[in-house]
Design a protein around this motif. Structure first.
Motif, PDB file in Angstrom:
ATOM      1  N   ALA A 113       0.860  -1.202   0.000  1.00 15.31           N
ATOM      2  CA  ALA A 113       0.000   0.000   0.000  1.00 15.31           C
ATOM      3  C   ALA A 113       0.888   1.239   0.000  1.00 15.31           C
ATOM      4  N   PHE A 114       2.032   1.126   0.666  1.00 15.43           N
ATOM      5  CA  PHE A 114       3.049   2.180   0.621  1.00 15.43           C
ATOM      6  C   PHE A 114       4.199   1.606  -0.193  1.00 15.43           C
ATOM      7  N   ILE A 116       7.604   3.106  -2.454  1.00 17.08           N
ATOM      8  CA  ILE A 116       8.336   4.199  -3.114  1.00 17.08           C
ATOM      9  C   ILE A 116       8.735   3.835  -4.547  1.00 17.08           C
ATOM     10  N   LYS A 177      10.194  14.106   3.828  1.00 11.18           N
ATOM     11  CA  LYS A 177       9.881  15.120   4.860  1.00 11.18           C
ATOM     12  C   LYS A 177       9.959  14.483   6.251  1.00 11.18           C
ATOM     13  N   SER A 246      -1.245  12.747   6.122  1.00 10.35           N
ATOM     14  CA  SER A 246      -1.383  12.605   4.663  1.00 10.35           C
ATOM     15  C   SER A 246      -2.829  12.901   4.346  1.00 10.35           C
ATOM     16  N   HIS A 262      -3.226  13.213  -4.522  1.00  8.88           N
ATOM     17  CA  HIS A 262      -1.862  12.707  -4.772  1.00  8.88           C
ATOM     18  C   HIS A 262      -1.482  11.410  -4.045  1.00  8.88           C
ATOM     19  N   ILE A 263      -2.423  10.836  -3.292  1.00  3.35           N
ATOM     20  CA  ILE A 263      -2.062   9.580  -2.599  1.00  3.35           C
ATOM     21  C   ILE A 263      -2.555   8.422  -3.475  1.00  3.35           C
ATOM     22  N   PRO A 266      -0.836   1.935  -5.156  1.00  2.60           N
ATOM     23  CA  PRO A 266       0.098   1.314  -6.101  1.00  2.60           C
ATOM     24  C   PRO A 266      -0.453   0.059  -6.771  1.00  2.60           C
ATOM     25  N   THR A 294       0.830   7.553   4.832  1.00  2.08           N
ATOM     26  CA  THR A 294       0.455   7.222   3.454  1.00  2.08           C
ATOM     27  C   THR A 294      -0.055   5.775   3.384  1.00  2.08           C
ATOM     28  N   VAL A 298      -3.919   4.405   2.302  1.00  2.00           N
ATOM     29  CA  VAL A 298      -4.219   3.508   1.183  1.00  2.00           C
ATOM     30  C   VAL A 298      -4.842   2.192   1.672  1.00  2.00           C
TER      31      VAL A 298
END
Ligand code: AMP
Ligand code: MG
Length: 320
Positions: A113-114, A116, A177, A246, A262-263, A266, A294, A298
């Protein structure tokens, strides 16, 4: 003997006076600065004798992190990773390896779900530009094939990153961040500040004691989604640590009457559709909180709460 006694008496009085002087809010040095980094407004406020030095040192380090991870800069380390050929080990700063390492853990624990490595699809939506774009379904499906953590190999000791397929790439937007918040907190502590508040575009880190409350705790407002800035849904009290949000209201665009945020999920390649508008995670590390906020968004409320529990984090789901 008498002279020694007088000396110690004077020393005692002086120490007490210095203590009182420092405790007086008028003499408590405060320094605050704001800069635009990581595509957002970053503010650091510190209290203490070395407040100014500390805040300036924080911004020097944040600027370095920004340069390392900027996708706009073709020579940044993240751009070097993304443009590298398959099976080529790219030497990077330990900051990058640490971020990838943590992200990899949360990616596994959140069952993707997260992730990068969702960069091929997050990039298509162009949330970093002036105007977002709704990609074609064909482009999204094509980009989904390029996602996968197994496509990246990191060597923590050698500080290298290697990808297995040429098209794999990384987007640190959901982690940097948080990492920067932890780095800022360490720098502020090393300068011995009495208290400090770091706000990196809504990623809050509280350091030391709040000089404006009796118990030293920090009061952090949870922004009501889509309400004017500063209109809070709730205010939480934290002793120290990170409060990271988020939210769909942080970055979005409208196209043909529909709102796109923007979230990104994937698994689908589209903005994650949920009945809530923001997720706030409270825990010691801002890096963990950043990945988790994030991920929990999701995952959905039920699975998100389970994930946060595994990390000993507090989580808040808010709707407009
Ligand atoms: P945050 O504001 O921390 O929730 O992170 C959002 C940013 O992370 C986006 O602007 C993207 O750059 C990136 N991102 C979006 N969706 C994901 C995801 N599911 N996993 C990892 N990064 C993401
Ligand atoms: Mg995040």
């Amino acid at each position: 003997m008498k002279k020694v006694k007088v000396f110690f008496l004077v020393l005692l009085v002086l120490t007490a006076l210095v203590g009182l002087w420092r405790k007086n809010p008028v003499n408590m040095r405060k320094y605050e600065a704001t800069e635009f980094l990581f595509d957002t407004e970053c503010t650091v406020r510190a209290y203490g004798i070395k407040a100014e030095e500390a805040v300036k040192a924080v911004f020097r380090e944040l600027a370095e992190l920004h340069t390392l991870t900027s996708i706009y800069d073709k020579n940044s380390q993240i751009s070097l990773i993304n443009s590298a050929n398959a099976e080529t080990a790219v030497c990077v700063d330990s900051a990058i390896v640490n971020m990838i390492n943590k992200a990899q853990q949360v990616c596994r624990d959140s069952e993707g779900a997260f992730d990068i490595t969702a960069a091929p699809v997050t990039r298509l939506w162009k949330f970093d530009g002036d105007k977002g774009v709704v990609p074609s379904n064909a482009d999204i499906q094509d980009a989904l094939d390029k996602i996968g953590f197994e496509n990246f190999e990191i060597d923590v000791l050698k500080c290298t990153v290697k990808k297995k397929t040429k098209d794999a790439s990384i987007d640190l937007g959901g982690v940097v961040k948080g990492y920067a918040g932890d780095v800022a907190a360490e720098i502020l502590k090393s300068f011995g500040v009495d208290g400090a508040l770091v706000d990196l575009g809504g990623n809050i880190v509280c350091v030391g004691k709040n000089q404006q409350t009796k118990n030293g705790a920090w009061r952090v407002g949870l922004q009501k989604p889509f309400a004017p800035t500063g209109e809070f849904d709730d205010v939480i009290e934290v002793e120290s640590g990170a409060v990271v949000t988020s939210g769909t209201y942080q970055r979005f665009f409208e196209h043909k009457g529909r709102r796109y945020h923007h979230i990104i999920d994937p698994h689908s390649g589209y903005p994650s559709e949920q009945p809530y508008d923001s997720v706030t995670v409270v825990t010691d590390s801002a890096l963990t909180a950043d990945c988790l906020s994030t991920a929990c968004f999701v995952l959905g409320e039920e699975k998100g709460r389970e994930l946060a529990k595994r990390y000993n984090a507090e989580v808040h789901f808010l709707s407009r």
